[in-house]
Design a protein around this motif. Structure first.
Motif, PDB file in Angstrom:
ATOM      1  N   CYS A  30      71.441 -90.721  -1.788  1.00 22.86           N
ATOM      2  CA  CYS A  30      72.871 -91.029  -1.700  1.00 22.86           C
ATOM      3  C   CYS A  30      73.724 -90.014  -2.451  1.00 22.86           C
ATOM      4  O   CYS A  30      74.943 -90.112  -2.445  1.00 22.86           O
ATOM      5  N   HIS A  36      74.777 -95.135   1.245  1.00 23.87           N
ATOM      6  CA  HIS A  36      73.969 -94.359   2.176  1.00 23.87           C
ATOM      7  C   HIS A  36      74.501 -94.621   3.568  1.00 23.87           C
ATOM      8  O   HIS A  36      74.801 -95.760   3.929  1.00 23.87           O
ATOM      9  N   ARG A  46      76.031 -98.420   3.617  1.00 24.90           N
ATOM     10  CA  ARG A  46      75.356 -99.547   2.988  1.00 24.90           C
ATOM     11  C   ARG A  46      74.893 -99.107   1.615  1.00 24.90           C
ATOM     12  O   ARG A  46      74.877 -97.919   1.303  1.00 24.90           O
ATOM     13  N   ARG A  47      74.528-100.064   0.805  1.00 26.42           N
ATOM     14  CA  ARG A  47      74.037 -99.744  -0.528  1.00 26.42           C
ATOM     15  C   ARG A  47      72.728 -98.979  -0.422  1.00 26.42           C
ATOM     16  O   ARG A  47      71.867 -99.311   0.380  1.00 26.42           O
ATOM     17  N   CYS A  48      72.578 -97.962  -1.216  1.00 27.84           N
ATOM     18  CA  CYS A  48      71.379 -97.125  -1.173  1.00 27.84           C
ATOM     19  C   CYS A  48      70.174 -97.947  -1.623  1.00 27.84           C
ATOM     20  O   CYS A  48      70.196 -98.584  -2.665  1.00 27.84           O
ATOM     21  N   ARG A  49      69.128 -97.934  -0.803  1.00 28.85           N
ATOM     22  CA  ARG A  49      67.935 -98.714  -1.123  1.00 28.85           C
ATOM     23  C   ARG A  49      67.051 -98.031  -2.154  1.00 28.85           C
ATOM     24  O   ARG A  49      66.359 -98.691  -2.918  1.00 28.85           O
ATOM     25  N   ARG A  50      67.052 -96.722  -2.165  1.00 31.97           N
ATOM     26  CA  ARG A  50      66.168 -95.994  -3.079  1.00 31.97           C
ATOM     27  C   ARG A  50      66.574 -96.208  -4.533  1.00 31.97           C
ATOM     28  O   ARG A  50      65.743 -96.439  -5.389  1.00 31.97           O
ATOM     29  N   LYS A  52      68.891 -98.560  -5.436  1.00 32.96           N
ATOM     30  CA  LYS A  52      69.415 -99.927  -5.517  1.00 32.96           C
ATOM     31  C   LYS A  52      70.901 -99.951  -5.874  1.00 32.96           C
ATOM     32  O   LYS A  52      71.374-100.823  -6.591  1.00 32.96           O
TER      33      LYS A  52
END
Length: 69
Positions: A30, A36, A46-50, A52
């Protein structure tokens, strides 16, 4: 040979000190923005998963030495 061992020891100690001072780095996915882009709809976020949604990641070795979260 001895000089290489001393140099390696100095580099390791320097890296450990830098981990202690700066345990986090910017999330590469991100780019530190906490968001992201969507895969299907490229204009949506959306919120970056890597990371969090924090925008930062632990550096290599930070968790081992107890300096991270």
């Amino acid at each position: 040979m001895t000089i290489l061992l001393i140099l390696a020891a100095v580099l390791v100690v320097g890296y450990l000190i830098s981990i202690r001072v700066h345990p986090f780095t910017t999330c590469r996915r991100c780019n530190g923005t906490n968001r992201h882009k969507g895969a299907i709809y490229s204009y949506s976020f959306r919120r970056c998963r890597r990371c969090k949604g924090t925008g930062r990641k632990e550096r290599f070795g930070a968790r081992v030495f107890g300096t991270g979260e």
